[in-house]
Design a protein around this motif. Structure first.
Motif, PDB file in Angstrom:
ATOM      1  N   ILE A  62       0.939  -1.124  -0.262  1.00 10.57           N
ATOM      2  CA  ILE A  62       0.262  -0.090  -0.064  1.00 10.57           C
ATOM      3  C   ILE A  62       0.985   1.295  -0.148  1.00 10.57           C
ATOM      4  O   ILE A  62       2.045   1.298   0.382  1.00 10.57           O
ATOM      5  CB  ILE A  62      -1.019   0.062   1.192  1.00 10.57           C
ATOM      6  N   ASP A  63       0.517   2.386  -0.663  1.00 16.40           N
ATOM      7  CA  ASP A  63       0.846   3.657  -0.477  1.00 16.40           C
ATOM      8  C   ASP A  63       0.780   4.470   0.724  1.00 16.40           C
ATOM      9  O   ASP A  63       1.591   5.051   1.413  1.00 16.40           O
ATOM     10  CB  ASP A  63       0.655   4.225  -1.927  1.00 16.40           C
ATOM     11  N   GLU A  64      -0.671   4.375   1.082  1.00 15.73           N
ATOM     12  CA  GLU A  64      -1.078   5.175   2.315  1.00 15.73           C
ATOM     13  C   GLU A  64      -2.113   4.225   2.769  1.00 15.73           C
ATOM     14  O   GLU A  64      -2.938   3.563   2.038  1.00 15.73           O
ATOM     15  CB  GLU A  64      -1.436   6.358   2.048  1.00 15.73           C
ATOM     16  N   GLY A  65      -2.482   4.333   4.298  1.00 19.93           N
ATOM     17  CA  GLY A  65      -3.409   3.514   4.689  1.00 19.93           C
ATOM     18  C   GLY A  65      -3.030   2.727   6.018  1.00 19.93           C
ATOM     19  O   GLY A  65      -1.983   3.075   6.433  1.00 19.93           O
ATOM     20  N   THR A  66      -3.893   2.096   6.587  1.00 12.34           N
ATOM     21  CA  THR A  66      -3.723   1.515   7.669  1.00 12.34           C
ATOM     22  C   THR A  66      -3.631   0.030   7.547  1.00 12.34           C
ATOM     23  O   THR A  66      -4.473  -0.800   6.997  1.00 12.34           O
ATOM     24  CB  THR A  66      -4.658   1.732   8.934  1.00 12.34           C
ATOM     25  N   VAL A  67      -2.718  -0.867   8.224  1.00 14.61           N
ATOM     26  CA  VAL A  67      -2.714  -2.263   8.009  1.00 14.61           C
ATOM     27  C   VAL A  67      -2.821  -2.526   9.422  1.00 14.61           C
ATOM     28  O   VAL A  67      -2.309  -2.203  10.647  1.00 14.61           O
ATOM     29  CB  VAL A  67      -1.284  -2.731   7.650  1.00 14.61           C
ATOM     30  N   GLU A  68      -3.911  -3.456   9.717  1.00 16.25           N
ATOM     31  CA  GLU A  68      -4.290  -3.949  11.182  1.00 16.25           C
ATOM     32  C   GLU A  68      -3.780  -5.577  11.305  1.00 16.25           C
ATOM     33  O   GLU A  68      -4.117  -6.433  10.393  1.00 16.25           O
ATOM     34  CB  GLU A  68      -5.709  -3.957  11.359  1.00 16.25           C
ATOM     35  N   VAL A  69      -3.042  -5.595  12.372  1.00 10.98           N
ATOM     36  CA  VAL A  69      -2.285  -6.951  12.507  1.00 10.98           C
ATOM     37  C   VAL A  69      -2.823  -7.654  13.707  1.00 10.98           C
ATOM     38  O   VAL A  69      -2.875  -7.016  14.800  1.00 10.98           O
ATOM     39  CB  VAL A  69      -0.761  -6.905  12.714  1.00 10.98           C
ATOM     40  N   LEU A  70      -3.406  -8.620  13.533  1.00  4.37           N
ATOM     41  CA  LEU A  70      -4.272  -9.374  14.718  1.00  4.37           C
ATOM     42  C   LEU A  70      -3.107 -10.566  15.475  1.00  4.37           C
ATOM     43  O   LEU A  70      -2.496 -11.501  14.702  1.00  4.37           O
ATOM     44  CB  LEU A  70      -5.374 -10.265  14.549  1.00  4.37           C
ATOM     45  N   VAL A  71      -2.661 -10.283  16.738  1.00  7.67           N
ATOM     46  CA  VAL A  71      -1.731 -11.266  17.261  1.00  7.67           C
ATOM     47  C   VAL A  71      -2.297 -11.797  18.686  1.00  7.67           C
ATOM     48  O   VAL A  71      -3.228 -11.126  19.110  1.00  7.67           O
ATOM     49  CB  VAL A  71      -0.324 -10.435  17.386  1.00  7.67           C
ATOM     50  N   ASP A  72      -1.638 -12.891  18.992  1.00  9.38           N
ATOM     51  CA  ASP A  72      -2.175 -13.122  20.422  1.00  9.38           C
ATOM     52  C   ASP A  72      -1.252 -13.013  21.668  1.00  9.38           C
ATOM     53  O   ASP A  72      -1.491 -13.676  22.574  1.00  9.38           O
ATOM     54  CB  ASP A  72      -2.440 -14.574  20.239  1.00  9.38           C
ATOM     55  N   ASN A  73      -0.304 -12.177  21.630  1.00  2.00           N
ATOM     56  CA  ASN A  73       0.495 -12.064  22.770  1.00  2.00           C
ATOM     57  C   ASN A  73       1.241 -10.661  22.707  1.00  2.00           C
ATOM     58  O   ASN A  73       1.354  -9.936  21.694  1.00  2.00           O
ATOM     59  CB  ASN A  73       1.799 -12.965  22.798  1.00  2.00           C
ATOM     60  N   GLU A  74       1.772 -10.072  23.941  1.00  2.00           N
ATOM     61  CA  GLU A  74       2.303  -8.670  24.256  1.00  2.00           C
ATOM     62  C   GLU A  74       3.430  -8.519  23.321  1.00  2.00           C
ATOM     63  O   GLU A  74       3.917  -7.341  22.869  1.00  2.00           O
ATOM     64  CB  GLU A  74       2.167  -8.268  25.432  1.00  2.00           C
TER      65      GLU A  74
END
Length: 200
Positions: free
Chosen positions: A26-38
């Protein structure tokens, strides 16, 4: 453009690798990453910082975190991470003297070494040479958990060299599955002429 990446259950460094790959699309925008630990959230925040991106973390459940990385026109490209050499110019050499990374627990050390070699495949700037000697020779032979990643590095032009004396000592000289056999003269020469030497 927004992108959601599911990295739930992924071991380090996969969440960072997936996020980096997503940002590169992507050039601009938001990537949302789902993870299971801090720990993964901290690693993703560090990635965002290195790329001059804004980030925030939301905890959705006990073992579910959403990390939002916002990329703008001012951000660095998601496929370029800054690499700082520890020496002057010259080849980049990785030296692997054990099949384990660190000391304390061999199971953990084996997992860390596998993750280290996989992470090398994801770098924008690959090493020129990887030297394997002593226990590290076990990583370049048949049955090695790192073999696929080492083959990928070799295919990308990375020179993979394993100490012949070490292979013979462990009785695995006929099991070499990637790269070439080398000797101590070359091992010393490669390190002395290197601009950067990395020892995991």
């Amino acid at each position: 453009m927004d992108l959601v990446i599911d990295a739930m259950g992924d071991a380090c460094p996969l969440p960072v690798v997936k996020a980096k790959q997503g940002l590169s699309t992507i050039d601009e925008g938001t990537v949302e990453v789902l993870v299971d630990n801090e720990t993964a959230t901290h690693n993703l925040e560090n990635l965002a910082k290195s790329l001059n991106c804004e980030s925030r973390v939301e905890q959705a459940a006990e073992a579910e975190y959403h990390v939002f990385i916002a990329k703008t026109a001012e951000s660095k490209s998601g496929d370029t991470l800054e690499v700082v050499a520890c020496g002057t110019g010259g080849p980049k050499v990785v030296v692997v003297s054990s099949q384990f990374m660190g000391q304390g627990d061999d199971v953990l050390g084996g997992n860390l070494m596998k993750a280290f070699i996989f992470s090398l495949t994801q770098m924008d700037v690959l090493p020129d040479t990887i030297l394997f000697y002593n226990g590290g020779a076990h990583l370049t032979v048949e049955g090695s958990p790192a073999l696929d990643d080492l083959k990928a590095l070799a295919a990308a032009g990375v020179e993979i060299l394993t100490c012949g004396t070490c292979l013979k000592h462990y009785g695995i000289e006929d099991k070499l599955a990637v790269g070439d056999v080398t000797n101590m003269y070359v091992i010393v020469e490669k390190q002395l002429s290197a601009g950067t030497v990395v020892r995991p």
